[in-house]
Enzyme design. Sequence first.
Site, PDB file in Angstrom:
ATOM      1  N   HIS A 306       0.807  -1.224   0.000  1.00 37.75           N
ATOM      2  CA  HIS A 306       0.000   0.000   0.000  1.00 37.75           C
ATOM      3  C   HIS A 306       0.835   1.266   0.000  1.00 37.75           C
ATOM      4  O   HIS A 306       0.542   2.238   0.702  1.00 37.75           O
ATOM      5  CB  HIS A 306      -0.976   0.010   1.180  1.00 37.75           C
ATOM      6  CG  HIS A 306      -2.175  -0.851   0.918  1.00 37.75           C
ATOM      7  ND1 HIS A 306      -2.961  -0.690  -0.191  1.00 37.75           N
ATOM      8  CD2 HIS A 306      -2.681  -1.909   1.605  1.00 37.75           C
ATOM      9  CE1 HIS A 306      -3.923  -1.609  -0.187  1.00 37.75           C
ATOM     10  NE2 HIS A 306      -3.770  -2.375   0.874  1.00 37.75           N
ATOM     11  N   ASP A 362       0.488  -4.254   5.791  1.00 36.57           N
ATOM     12  CA  ASP A 362      -0.572  -5.208   5.467  1.00 36.57           C
ATOM     13  C   ASP A 362      -0.609  -5.400   3.949  1.00 36.57           C
ATOM     14  O   ASP A 362      -0.060  -4.603   3.195  1.00 36.57           O
ATOM     15  CB  ASP A 362      -1.931  -4.697   5.955  1.00 36.57           C
ATOM     16  CG  ASP A 362      -2.300  -3.347   5.339  1.00 36.57           C
ATOM     17  OD1 ASP A 362      -1.387  -2.507   5.182  1.00 36.57           O
ATOM     18  OD2 ASP A 362      -3.480  -3.115   5.026  1.00 36.57           O
ATOM     19  N   GLU A 363      -1.257  -6.462   3.534  1.00 43.08           N
ATOM     20  CA  GLU A 363      -1.577  -6.677   2.134  1.00 43.08           C
ATOM     21  C   GLU A 363      -0.420  -6.366   1.191  1.00 43.08           C
ATOM     22  O   GLU A 363      -0.574  -5.576   0.265  1.00 43.08           O
ATOM     23  CB  GLU A 363      -2.814  -5.847   1.787  1.00 43.08           C
ATOM     24  CG  GLU A 363      -3.997  -6.230   2.657  1.00 43.08           C
ATOM     25  CD  GLU A 363      -5.279  -5.457   2.368  1.00 43.08           C
ATOM     26  OE1 GLU A 363      -5.193  -4.331   1.873  1.00 43.08           O
ATOM     27  OE2 GLU A 363      -6.367  -5.995   2.670  1.00 43.08           O
ATOM     28  N   VAL A 364       0.709  -6.994   1.435  1.00 47.02           N
ATOM     29  CA  VAL A 364       1.838  -6.841   0.518  1.00 47.02           C
ATOM     30  C   VAL A 364       1.589  -7.837  -0.614  1.00 47.02           C
ATOM     31  O   VAL A 364       1.914  -9.006  -0.510  1.00 47.02           O
ATOM     32  CB  VAL A 364       3.177  -7.125   1.241  1.00 47.02           C
ATOM     33  CG1 VAL A 364       4.351  -6.911   0.294  1.00 47.02           C
ATOM     34  CG2 VAL A 364       3.303  -6.228   2.470  1.00 47.02           C
TER      35      VAL A 364
END
Length: 702
Positions: A306, A362-364
């Site tokens: 992100h 988060d959310e790599v």
Amino acid sequence: MNPGRNRKSGMRLRGPARMAVLVVGTVAILFVGVKIFTATKSKVTSSDDGQMMAAAQSLIKGDQIRNPRGDVQKEVQLIYRPGGEAVESDKGNAGHAGNMIRKYEEEESDLREDKAGSLHKAHPESKKADSDQGYEAEDNKGLPDIKMSRLSALGDKKAGLSQQGDEAFQQQPIQQNMDVAGVFNEPAIPPVAQVPEWALDVQRLAASTIIAKPPTLPFIPPAKLVHLDLKGAPPKISYFKQMFPLYHKLGATGLLIEYEDMFPYAGELQDLAAGNAYTPDDIKGIVNLARENQLEIIPLIQTFGHMEFVLKYEKYIAYRENPKTPQAICPRMPFSMKLIQGMLDQVIAMHPGIRYLHIGSDEVYHLGECPTCKQYMAKGNLTKEDLFMEHIVKVASYVRTEHRLTPIMWDDMYRHIQSEVFLKYKIGDLVEPMVWAYHPNLTQFLHAGIWDQYAKVFKKVWVASSFKGATGIDQYVTNITHHLENHLSWLQIMTAYKSAFSFQGIALTGWQRYDHFAVLCELLPVATPSLALCLQTVVNGGIDPNIVNRVSNLLGFATPINITLGPDRPLPESAPHFPGGDVYHEAQRLYRLDAWAHGFEHLGNFLGFLTPYQLRRNFSSVSSLEAGLRQYAPLVDALKAARDDAAEALWGVYDGHTVAEWLEQRITATLDRLHAMKRSADSLIARRTWPRRPLDARPPLQ
Ligand SMILES: *[C@@H]1O[C@H](CO)[C@@H](O)[C@H](O)[C@H]1NC(C)=O
Ligand SMILES: *[C@@H]1O[C@H](CO)[C@@H](O)[C@H](O)[C@H]1NC(C)=O
Ligand SMILES: *[C@@H]1O[C@H](CO)[C@@H](O)[C@H](O)[C@H]1NC(C)=O
Ligand SMILES: *[C@@H]1O[C@H](CO)[C@@H](O)[C@H](O)[C@H]1NC(C)=O
Ligand SMILES: *[C@@H]1O[C@H](CO)[C@@H](O)[C@H](O)[C@H]1NC(C)=O
């Protein structure tokens, strides 16, 4: 609170104009109610068309105002096509790029001029939830249940409740100003028999979520953080000035601030700041306001995934893990770390006295994809997990040793990693994970295995719930029930695992966009009632009608907040009095109008007579289209009035860019769509004679 800010009551019109709006509003509401009612039906036959039109006509004339509601419903239900369910699914369908208000108005006036000649031409459950579907319920056992009646078990002190003055409380007039210190010292619990009708929703919620068992005292985490997601839409500092005292009053102890592109990055990093970012003075203002209101700031800076707001620029293409997308930074490029350190240094420097820093992560979505990383992994026989861990160790160590702060990070990337890997990198000594989950039932969503795993590695853990921005990427009104359930579920989880971890705190997240490129979801003012109820749920270890009642009073609602989201109830005459209450009010109004617009677009008159096939062949029913179009003017007028009022309300909280973005996405796009329909219909209506069938195979569109 905000004297001088005179409530419009959603109506600035007087006399006949006001009546017209009322009529239209009522029609809208009735339509919506019926839409929902008929969504369960399965078929409308073509013989209904005549009745449909008659009903539409009578509704538009306002006849229904004199009819008993039941009759109107019977009439109107014919107008609605079944399968028109999912108002939501059609929302934000901004395919026709609208070009701001002025453009629309120009077109409108063109249209009006045209008229003289009489002929015309013619948007997951949650992203967070989605990314998490791998976690199934494996073990739902062993969770203690928190009784709703725990309020009394908790004792008066903790919840700040007393048992006296029920009557006085119930009859308490609406608070006209925000200076209501001690409102939560207001008393309590009316006998069950007196529980008013509206309170049943809350009781049902509590009962469905909380199974009665011997009462267990709920665990209430010490820190309660309000997450301010500021991505590309900065609220005014004057708004924070009004809100921070309210957050404090509601029991918040801190703020998790995610500036993203709203931080005034300087020097080499100045591109990272949006054109409408805060100034250094604004940041000082935020820091001071937070201090004055005893809110501890924890800045959040994305340092892995992100990072769209950074990597979207040409100068950072080489930093991307995947050159096609700016989602994640390559952890192996030597300059990557320098960039991240620069960001951390600048943000930390403007927040003197902080103790924690949230490093995101988060959310790599892209990891080990670039040649550099692949080569590195091959050489060292490393996995993507190793790659992930190494980067976290680097960033977290920097935060710890250079800045003497405790790093916090999102936990999702850890959910599939074995505890041996954590131990290898001594992650437990470096960071405190923040376990996020926004689902209403977390026993289903976060299986026990995750907790067992974390217990081997971490002692101190944070959790993150959500009060908005997690139930739909283009959601603009908040489903309070969903978020309350999520908080109740978190209380259960924390209570179940309180001996395994030291739960440091809970961050109530309020996502403004799902990512840098996404549309705005619920705005802060729109979700303030949800935030207030969720915060109070955490503070009190549960929810009950009294809490709803007190929060409603504090926020200046005329009637208690209805936690059930639905466009089928009348819009209150006036906006609640909390700061930004008018924005909340306008969003509720639009929710109803959108349901009307959806109903309009799905009228049989258009589904049956205004299709591309008919347009290509200029072949349709004049009377059907004309009947359908009777709703056009009142609907468009109502949307325009809503747009004007929403603009005014939004200006109280946001800058012009945000106001324009919201209006275009939420209202102008709808107007554009309706406008296009109207033009098409008008052009079909202009014809007087029609050809013999069969019609042309596929003529081009005019
Ligand atoms: C709350 O709102 C929902 C949805 O609009 C409605 O069905 C329900 O009747 C309302 N409850 C009360 C008590 O007004
Ligand atoms: C949550 O999910 C679990 C597992 O599916 C189920 O047993 C439990 O009843 C659910 N709780 C609620 C409140 O729905
Ligand atoms: C690479 O690592 C795996 C475990 O991660 C191990 O099983 C394997 O033997 C290693 N290969 C080499 C060549 O070291
Ligand atoms: C609101 O959330 C609840 C709980 O998740 C759900 O059951 C309900 O359908 C949602 N309502 C709307 C209108 O989306
Ligand atoms: C249909 O015919 C009318 C009358 O000739 C004309 O004005 C109109 O533009 C035509 N519409 C389409 C879609 O071809």
